[in-house]
Motif scaffolding. Structure first.
Motif, PDB file in Angstrom:
ATOM      1  N   ASP A 190       0.805  -1.223   0.000  1.00 57.61           N
ATOM      2  CA  ASP A 190       0.000   0.000   0.000  1.00 57.61           C
ATOM      3  C   ASP A 190       0.838   1.274   0.000  1.00 57.61           C
ATOM      4  OD1 ASP A 190      -2.317  -1.408  -0.109  1.00 57.61           O
ATOM      5  OD2 ASP A 190      -3.072  -0.828   1.873  1.00 57.61           O
ATOM      6  N   ARG A 191       2.031   1.236   0.527  1.00 57.30           N
ATOM      7  CA  ARG A 191       2.873   2.436   0.575  1.00 57.30           C
ATOM      8  C   ARG A 191       4.044   2.339  -0.404  1.00 57.30           C
ATOM      9  NH1 ARG A 191      -1.082   3.510   2.686  1.00 57.30           N
ATOM     10  NH2 ARG A 191      -1.509   4.319   4.767  1.00 57.30           N
ATOM     11  N   ALA A 192       3.923   1.445  -1.376  1.00 58.45           N
ATOM     12  CA  ALA A 192       5.042   1.189  -2.291  1.00 58.45           C
ATOM     13  C   ALA A 192       4.808   1.749  -3.684  1.00 58.45           C
ATOM     14  CB  ALA A 192       5.308  -0.318  -2.377  1.00 58.45           C
ATOM     15  N   GLY A 193       3.859   2.658  -3.831  1.00 59.01           N
ATOM     16  CA  GLY A 193       3.569   3.217  -5.145  1.00 59.01           C
ATOM     17  C   GLY A 193       4.744   4.004  -5.715  1.00 59.01           C
ATOM     18  N   ILE A 194       4.850   4.022  -7.040  1.00 61.60           N
ATOM     19  CA  ILE A 194       5.955   4.684  -7.726  1.00 61.60           C
ATOM     20  C   ILE A 194       5.430   5.904  -8.467  1.00 61.60           C
ATOM     21  CG2 ILE A 194       7.844   4.380  -9.373  1.00 61.60           C
ATOM     22  CD1 ILE A 194       7.559   1.363  -8.959  1.00 61.60           C
ATOM     23  N   GLY A 195       6.156   7.024  -8.394  1.00 60.56           N
ATOM     24  CA  GLY A 195       5.793   8.224  -9.115  1.00 60.56           C
ATOM     25  C   GLY A 195       5.863   8.006 -10.617  1.00 60.56           C
ATOM     26  N   LEU A 196       5.065   8.756 -11.362  1.00 59.56           N
ATOM     27  CA  LEU A 196       4.902   8.507 -12.789  1.00 59.56           C
ATOM     28  C   LEU A 196       6.203   8.595 -13.579  1.00 59.56           C
ATOM     29  CD1 LEU A 196       3.229   7.961 -15.283  1.00 59.56           C
ATOM     30  CD2 LEU A 196       2.617  10.392 -15.349  1.00 59.56           C
ATOM     31  N   LEU A 197       6.982   9.656 -13.399  1.00 62.06           N
ATOM     32  CA  LEU A 197       8.188   9.808 -14.208  1.00 62.06           C
ATOM     33  C   LEU A 197       9.204   8.707 -13.936  1.00 62.06           C
ATOM     34  CD1 LEU A 197       8.712  13.680 -14.265  1.00 62.06           C
ATOM     35  CD2 LEU A 197       7.965  12.204 -16.132  1.00 62.06           C
ATOM     36  N   SER A 198       9.349   8.323 -12.671  1.00 63.80           N
ATOM     37  CA  SER A 198      10.259   7.224 -12.348  1.00 63.80           C
ATOM     38  C   SER A 198       9.758   5.913 -12.944  1.00 63.80           C
ATOM     39  CB  SER A 198      10.409   7.074 -10.833  1.00 63.80           C
ATOM     40  OG  SER A 198      11.027   8.209 -10.267  1.00 63.80           O
ATOM     41  N   LEU A 199       8.473   5.660 -12.795  1.00 55.39           N
ATOM     42  CA  LEU A 199       7.902   4.423 -13.317  1.00 55.39           C
ATOM     43  C   LEU A 199       7.974   4.387 -14.842  1.00 55.39           C
ATOM     44  CD1 LEU A 199       6.397   1.773 -12.830  1.00 55.39           C
ATOM     45  CD2 LEU A 199       4.253   3.091 -12.819  1.00 55.39           C
ATOM     46  N   LEU A 200       7.713   5.522 -15.463  1.00 51.76           N
ATOM     47  CA  LEU A 200       7.754   5.609 -16.919  1.00 51.76           C
ATOM     48  C   LEU A 200       9.136   5.246 -17.450  1.00 51.76           C
ATOM     49  CD1 LEU A 200       6.444   6.383 -19.604  1.00 51.76           C
ATOM     50  CD2 LEU A 200       6.860   8.785 -19.047  1.00 51.76           C
ATOM     51  N   ALA A 201      10.177   5.773 -16.820  1.00 58.23           N
ATOM     52  CA  ALA A 201      11.540   5.480 -17.258  1.00 58.23           C
ATOM     53  C   ALA A 201      11.859   3.998 -17.096  1.00 58.23           C
ATOM     54  CB  ALA A 201      12.535   6.325 -16.468  1.00 58.23           C
ATOM     55  N   GLN A 202      11.422   3.413 -15.995  1.00 54.88           N
ATOM     56  CA  GLN A 202      11.689   1.998 -15.747  1.00 54.88           C
ATOM     57  C   GLN A 202      10.957   1.100 -16.740  1.00 54.88           C
ATOM     58  OE1 GLN A 202      11.237   0.887 -11.526  1.00 54.88           O
ATOM     59  NE2 GLN A 202      11.491   3.042 -11.019  1.00 54.88           N
ATOM     60  N   VAL A 203       9.710   1.418 -17.008  1.00 54.54           N
ATOM     61  CA  VAL A 203       8.930   0.601 -17.947  1.00 54.54           C
ATOM     62  C   VAL A 203       9.481   0.740 -19.357  1.00 54.54           C
ATOM     63  CG1 VAL A 203       6.666   0.308 -19.029  1.00 54.54           C
ATOM     64  CG2 VAL A 203       6.829   0.648 -16.549  1.00 54.54           C
ATOM     65  N   ARG A 204       9.852   1.954 -19.724  1.00 49.76           N
ATOM     66  CA  ARG A 204      10.380   2.160 -21.071  1.00 49.76           C
ATOM     67  C   ARG A 204      11.669   1.364 -21.287  1.00 49.76           C
ATOM     68  NH1 ARG A 204      13.020   7.378 -23.941  1.00 49.76           N
ATOM     69  NH2 ARG A 204      12.605   6.793 -26.093  1.00 49.76           N
ATOM     70  N   ALA A 205      12.468   1.204 -20.221  1.00 44.43           N
ATOM     71  CA  ALA A 205      13.714   0.457 -20.333  1.00 44.43           C
ATOM     72  C   ALA A 205      13.488  -1.050 -20.365  1.00 44.43           C
ATOM     73  CB  ALA A 205      14.627   0.809 -19.166  1.00 44.43           C
ATOM     74  N   SER A 206      12.268  -1.497 -19.990  1.00 46.44           N
ATOM     75  CA  SER A 206      12.025  -2.930 -19.835  1.00 46.44           C
ATOM     76  C   SER A 206      11.014  -3.507 -20.816  1.00 46.44           C
ATOM     77  CB  SER A 206      11.537  -3.222 -18.410  1.00 46.44           C
ATOM     78  OG  SER A 206      12.437  -2.718 -17.445  1.00 46.44           O
ATOM     79  N   VAL A 207      10.173  -2.657 -21.367  1.00 48.50           N
ATOM     80  CA  VAL A 207       9.044  -3.129 -22.171  1.00 48.50           C
ATOM     81  C   VAL A 207       9.059  -2.456 -23.535  1.00 48.50           C
ATOM     82  CG1 VAL A 207       6.525  -3.154 -22.306  1.00 48.50           C
ATOM     83  CG2 VAL A 207       7.650  -3.614 -20.134  1.00 48.50           C
ATOM     84  N   GLY A 208       8.725  -3.210 -24.564  1.00 52.26           N
ATOM     85  CA  GLY A 208       8.743  -2.670 -25.919  1.00 52.26           C
ATOM     86  C   GLY A 208       7.426  -2.110 -26.405  1.00 52.26           C
ATOM     87  N   LEU A 209       6.394  -2.155 -25.570  1.00 52.41           N
ATOM     88  CA  LEU A 209       5.077  -1.671 -25.972  1.00 52.41           C
ATOM     89  C   LEU A 209       4.998  -0.142 -25.978  1.00 52.41           C
ATOM     90  CD1 LEU A 209       2.709  -4.024 -23.917  1.00 52.41           C
ATOM     91  CD2 LEU A 209       3.260  -4.182 -26.348  1.00 52.41           C
ATOM     92  N   PRO A 210       4.134   0.429 -26.819  1.00 51.80           N
ATOM     93  CA  PRO A 210       3.821   1.854 -26.687  1.00 51.80           C
ATOM     94  C   PRO A 210       3.243   2.137 -25.306  1.00 51.80           C
ATOM     95  CG  PRO A 210       2.935   0.971 -28.730  1.00 51.80           C
ATOM     96  CD  PRO A 210       3.390  -0.194 -27.929  1.00 51.80           C
TER      97      PRO A 210
END
Length: 367
Positions: A190-210
């Motif tokens: 419940d207290r482990a949510g990630i901010g959008l810009l940080s999460l966006l960078a991590q997902v972009r580095a790991s996933v090939g989807l738009p």
């Protein structure tokens, strides 16, 4: 961004699906007519209710739009916790002169019936919240000509979306209003949510989807930021909640900028699942004790929320809102899209100037 999606709407603005009567056909049509992608929210509706809204929307616009589905939820074993919470809410029921709802009113939100309707009567885009649909469901929608998106709140969830075969992923930061689209509801996170810009960078580095970025976005400059960070489009919910076309209660709209409501919190108080709303009396008094039981708690509190809304009592309503709620503007939805696009263009124009003006390191490199 996948051309299959960009061909559907000219501007990188997506109006988030907001369940509970906010994302009505009038709002979706206004956004679509302005060149964004509007979304109907099928959550908490019957399959026929969803179908009727789709028919109404098609009478209002010929532009592409989306429909959002809630995934069925696993069985909740600790019924005793729900009973204890119901006992705690007895005073609320007496105050609002209503009965508590039946927590066993259904867990699947009519998912199979809604999916069948969308396969028989395809729409341009379908998105999913609270989990990942089967590959079979995603492939069937694709065969029907529907583009699919699934919400993710972590890198692992985004990878699961990719493995399932979705066309794109909605990356939802912890700043977002309303329900977090977590695939598994685990209270220890419940207290482990990630901010959008940080999460966006991590997902972009790991996933090939738009990627469609969501979470607290209220201004065109913020849209520019997520596009620069690798998103293909930005999804905004709270920004459209205050528009006249929105189906949100007038008290809810006013509360977004009311100085009485100074902050938001993630809470289980109203639904049993983490959702971000304005901090009011109900959230403060019951949030710490609400069990992780969705949709049981949602059904339980539904009459209370309806009674509070009927009474115009903001202190008893679920005032879903993102962290940027104080930036809400009471503009018609189409005009809001135009303003956001103007701000986006201005921010993009400023980006090269910021790069030129950036101070240099001693070795001549930009910092």
């Amino acid at each position: 961004m996948s051309s299959a999606l960009t061909d559907l709407f000219p501007h990188p603005i997506v109006q988030a699906p907001m369940a509970g009567g906010v994302s009505v056909p009038q709002l979706v049509a206004a956004v679509a007519e302005a060149g964004g992608l509007g979304f109907l929210a099928a959550g908490y509706k019957t399959a026929d209710g969803m179908y009727q809204e789709i028919k109404q929307l098609r009478s209002l616009t010929g532009r592409p739009f989306g429909v959002n589905l809630f995934m069925p939820q696993p069985e909740y074993a600790e019924t005793g916790a729900v009973e204890v919470y119901a006992h705690q809410l007895a005073g609320e029921a007496a105050w609002y002169e209503t009965e508590l709802g039946d927590p066993d009113s259904g867990r699947d939100d009519g998912y199979d019936a809604k999916l069948a309707v969308l396969l028989d009567n395809p729409v341009p885009v379908v998105s999913f919240h609270f989990g990942v649909p089967s590959r079979e469901a995603l492939d069937s929608l694709r065969s029907a000509g529907t583009f699919t998106l699934v919400t993710a709140t972590t890198v692992d969830e985004a990878l699961a979306v990719e493995r399932a075969g979705a066309d794109a992923v909605i990356v939802q930061g912890v700043e977002a209003g309303g329900h977090q689209g977590t695939h598994r509801d685990t209270p220890e996170n419940d207290r482990a949510g990630i901010g959008l810009l940080s999460l966006l960078a991590q997902v972009r580095a790991s996933v090939g989807l738009p990627i469609v970025a969501a979470g607290g976005l209220m201004r065109g400059s913020q849209i520019a930021a997520v596009l620069a960070a690798g998103a293909s489009a930005a999804q905004l919910g709270t920004a459209f909640l205050a528009t006249p076309e929105s189906g949100a209660h007038a008290v809810h709209k006013q509360a977004l900028t009311n100085p009485l409501f100074v902050r938001t919190e993630l809470t289980r108080a109203f639904s049993g699942r983490p959702a971000r709303g304005l901090v009011n009396r109900f959230l403060r008094e019951h949030g710490p004790y609400a069990p992780a039981a969705y949709p049981e708690v949602h059904h339980l509190t539904s009459p209370l929320r309806k009674a509070a809304a009927k009474a115009g009592d903001a202190q008893g309503m679920a005032l879903w809102a993102g962290q940027g709620h104080r930036l809400a503007r009471e503009l018609p939805a189409g005009q809001l899209v135009e303003v956001l696009l103007s701000e986006l263009a201005e921010a993009r124009t400023a980006l090269p100037e910021l790069a030129v003006d950036a101070p240099a390191d001693e070795d001549g490199g930009d910092r």
